[in-house]
Design a protein around this motif. Structure first.
Motif, short mmCIF file in Angstrom:
data_model
loop_
_atom_site.label_atom_id
_atom_site.label_comp_id
_atom_site.label_asym_id
_atom_site.label_seq_id
_atom_site.Cartn_x
_atom_site.Cartn_y
_atom_site.Cartn_z
N SER A 1 -3.93 5.10 4.10
CA SER A 1 -3.91 4.71 2.81
C SER A 1 -5.39 4.33 2.35
N LEU B 1 0.73 -1.10 0.12
CA LEU B 1 0.00 -0.04 0.00
C LEU B 1 0.86 1.19 0.03
N GLU C 1 -3.76 8.24 -4.90
CA GLU C 1 -4.49 7.60 -3.49
C GLU C 1 -4.81 8.97 -2.53
N LYS D 1 -8.26 3.17 -1.39
CA LYS D 1 -8.21 2.88 -2.93
C LYS D 1 -9.75 3.00 -2.98
N LYS D 2 -9.94 2.90 -4.41
CA LYS D 2 -11.30 2.88 -4.89
C LYS D 2 -11.59 1.35 -5.04
#
Length: 795
Positions: free
Chosen positions: A414, A396, A529, A416-417
């Protein structure tokens, strides 16, 4: 004429000063005691007690010589009874049976023109000439200072015999001549002879005895000698201003002499200490003795400690308070805490900008050698009992965002989509339990402190520095142990799912809020990100507002002071807008982590410090007329209630607009966060939690008390240095200020935008809450927490 007077008539000065019957002739030697200040390392060129190492006879040797002389003298006179009742003793000695008191004292009555001594205000003894009656009982007198006043007969301490129609203009000359006769050694001879002959004496008889005359000057001189005497004579009978005196028993005289010697030695030593302070006070800053040098000698140390205790209102007993008061009085300062602070700063013991609240609150600043040693051992030899269960999350991209001077980095982010458009967020939190277990030495010290202390001048970590900043903290580009809270958000910002795991991460970036904001503004494709984190934060903020969250974002001042020990340290001030993109993003993720941990704890029945804060009584719409931002936030904060903590189940946090909240993201800095880690980590290992709800509550009560003290310290320290910063600025400098509220009439509470500081001043008619005005700083006094502002009228 007796032999005593015959010798005196021949050569009074020689006979008196050379008489072998001098039981305390040592009183006329200027004895010194070993100086206790010689170890202070003052510059050789400074006249700072340069002869302080010289010593003369000790008190012990003085005592021996006194005893030898007194014993020799005893052989020449009869032994007197050591009766406990002094009047009975003198009756046995025949001192009062010679003749009646009335027959031996002159019965003086007040009349015009008499020279008399009286006790004035503050027990001052003055010479005066009686002028005329003032009513039935009082008399008007003209004293030696030319002041006419009314006195009562009871105030008269002596009427000089043989004087009529004395001229007040001659008082000063008379007093000086009497002063020239003040040789206390004369009393020693008279005492020895009177004791040997068992005789008492009037003032006039004593004058005849030691001066060979009972004329007015000699009589007054004898009275003055007796008035100052603390050793040889005591008053047997008094009638008005007239008295009969008797010699004290020899044993009592011995005790009084020794007591007087001890008192004189103490006073001499005390005056030398005052000279020591005065000398250090007058030195240039670079030459002042270091703080440690005042601690070398016990007597110096105890007096300095008394001053320090007085300065911070922490005297342990009346003796410390009395000592400090005497020092301040003798050095010419008022008996106030601020005087003690200024004196200690002037001698170099305190730095000019000493943090008094740090001293008053007793906040620990250093870790013990034992604690440091144990921490070092943990760094070298600690075993990670969660190693096999740690999830590898090094793939990540991890952002650690904090202030630029942060040393303890305990959280990172961190994101994310997901394919369905939802966002997954990871909040990585440093894992101090990798090194510390409940009840260990390091843990107990962390509990005692309760929190790390972040001041403009220094940081005092909850854990030993190396352990906190090297072992526990997250570090860029290195493998770091963490506890990771992962959350999947619905599109509306609510939590869809969450989990907690032990992890290993490798932080990619260490960013300041400023640099993170800049990256968000640049909207770089390679930092996607970071944009996702910002989008997640916006979804969360909108969702929380729909749940009734109260936005309290404002301007936050931060100060960094370099060389705080110097007279003019460097001050850097930063003002951060809590509503800025980077700060808003981080704060939303911390709130998200808190909600997720409350959910996780509730589902798994884990006792945790669940925080809540009611706000159903707040009608946010009532504040809609106020400008959004610091003005509205200030008004909302004023009506908020204190937070609550439950240790069994989540409590709704209405102000944040979430069903529950657990502080979890700062276990290196806050002990309650560390407690939550202990509980959760035990659950992850399949063990029962180490603390029951009741135990958690007991620990939290103590820790929260410490936390409140530190918060007070941080607030006062920040105010001090902002005021010091403003004090240094040019007088003509103009500042923007937001009107937060009106205190009374036209006195308004203001927020100085450039420094994030609240103050108050008069504002012109027509000014309203939320308006921005211009002000100047007329005066700023950091030590007294005082600032005077003046509105600058435009045009």
């Amino acid at each position: 004429m007796n032999s005593f007077m015959a010798v005196r008539a021949f050569n009074p000065r020689y006979s008196l000063l050379s008489s072998p019957l001098r039981p305390s002739s040592f009183l006329h030697h200027r004895h010194t005691i070993p100086r206790c200040f010689h170890s202070l390392p003052f510059p050789s060129h400074t006249p700072f007690f340069s002869d302080y190492g010289r010593q003369s006879r000790s008190v012990h040797s003085l005592f021996e010589s006194v005893m030898e002389e007194l014993q020799a003298m005893r052989k020449r006179r009869k032994t007197v009874s050591n009766a406990s009742n002094s009047k009975y003793l003198y009756l046995n000695m025949g001192l009062l049976n010679e003749e009646l008191v009335e027959d031996r004292v002159v019965n003086h009555s007040l009349q015009k023109g008499l020279l008399l001594e009286f006790k004035g205000d503050s027990d001052r003894i003055l010479l005066a000439v009686s002028q005329r009656p003032d009513g039935k009982k009082k008399w008007m007198v003209s004293d030696q200072n030319g002041v006419t006043s009314s006195i009562k007969p009871q105030q008269v301490t002596y009427i000089v015999p043989g004087i009529h129609n004395f001229d007040p203009a001659d008082i000063a000359d008379f007093a000086q001549k009497a002063q020239d006769n003040m040789d206390l050694s004369l009393l020693e001879f008279a005492w020895a002879e009177l004791l040997e002959k068992n005789k008492s004496v009037t003032v006039e008889e004593l004058a005849e005895m030691i001066f060979g005359s009972a004329e007015p000057l000699e009589s007054y001189s004898a009275h003055a000698l007796l008035s100052k005497d603390e050793v040889y004579f005591t008053v047997l009978e008094t009638k008005g201003p007239c008295s009969i005196y008797g010699p004290r028993p020899s044993k009592q005289v011995e005790e009084l002499i020794l007591r007087k010697l001890a008192k004189e030695a103490y006073e001499k030593e005390f005056q030398e200490f005052i000279e020591l302070l005065s000398s250090a006070k007058s030195m240039p800053s670079q030459d002042k003795p270091p703080k440690s040098s005042w601690m070398d000698e016990e007597k110096i140390r105890s007096r300095i400690e008394s001053l320090e205790a007085y300065a911070i209102d922490a005297c342990k007993n009346d003796e410390q308070r009395k000592t400090a008061g005497m020092i301040l009085k003798d050095i010419g300062l008022a008996k106030t805490a601020s005087s003690a602070v200024n004196l200690l700063a002037d001698i170099g013991y305190f730095p000019v900008h000493v943090n008094l609240d740090l001293l008053k609150l007793g906040i620990p600043t250093d870790h013990s050698e034992e604690n440091i040693s144990v921490a070092q051992s943990l760094l070298s030899n600690s075993y990670d009992q969660d190693e096999i269960n740690r999830k590898n999350l090094t793939d990540l991209k991890v952002y650690a965002i904090d202030v630029d001077e942060a040393d303890e980095l305990d959280d990172a982010l961190s994101a994310k989509k997901l394919q369905d458009g939802r966002i997954k967020v990871w909040i990585h939190v440093a894992d101090p339990t990798r090194y510390v277990e409940p009840g260990s030495i390091v843990d107990r010290e962390a509990m005692r402190r309760g929190t790390s202390v972040f001041l403009p001048t220094a940081t005092y970590p909850m854990f030993p520095e190396k352990l906190a900043m090297r072992g526990m903290s997250l570090r860029q580009g290195e493998l770091c142990n963490a506890v990771t809270v992962s959350v999947v958000l619905h599109n509306d910002g609510s939590i869809a799912e969450c989990s907690v795991v032990n992890s290993v991460i490798k932080p990619t970036y260490m960013l300041t809020y400023e640099s993170a904001s800049e990256l968000l503004h640049l909207n770089l494709e390679e930092e996607g990100e970071l944009r996702i984190l910002s989008e997640a934060a916006n979804r969360r903020l909108n969702w929380r507002r729909q749940q009734g969250a109260v936005d309290t974002a404002t301007l936050d001042a931060r100060i960094k002071v370099s060389n705080a020990e110097s007279r003019e340290p460097s001050i850097n001030i930063y003002v951060e807008n809590q509503a800025g993109p980077a700060m808003r993003m981080v704060s939303e993720m911390m709130i998200l982590c808190g909600e997720a941990m409350a959910t996780f704890g509730s589902r798994n029945d884990i006792p945790l410090p669940y925080r809540g804060q009611p706000q159903s009584y707040i009608n946010v719409s009532e504040f809609a007329h106020l400008p959004e931002g610091p003005v509205r936030s200030h008004a909302l904060v004023k009506v908020m209630r204190a937070a609550q903590i439950d240790f069994r189940k989540p409590v709704r946090h209405g102000v944040l607009g979430i069903p529950g909240y657990v502080q979890f993201t700062s276990p290196i800095r806050r002990y309650l966060d560390l407690l939550a880690h202990y509980q959760v980590k035990a659950f992850l290992r399949g063990e029962p939690p180490p603390f029951s709800p009741g135990k958690l509550e007991g620990i939290a009560a103590v820790v929260n008390m410490k936390f409140r003290a530190v918060r007070k310290l941080c607030s006062s320290s920040l105010r001090y240095w902002i005021l010091e910063y403003l004090r240094r600025q040019p007088k003509e400098k103009v500042y923007r200020a937001l009107v937060l509220r009106f205190i009374k009439d036209r006195i308004a509470a203001l927020l100085l935008v450039e420094v994030g500081f609240q103050a108050s001043t008069w504002v012109s008619v027509g000014t309203h809450i939320g308006d921005e005005i211009l002000v100047k700083v007329e005066e700023a006094h950091p030590r007294d927490d005082i600032i005077f502002l003046k509105e600058v009228i435009k045009g």
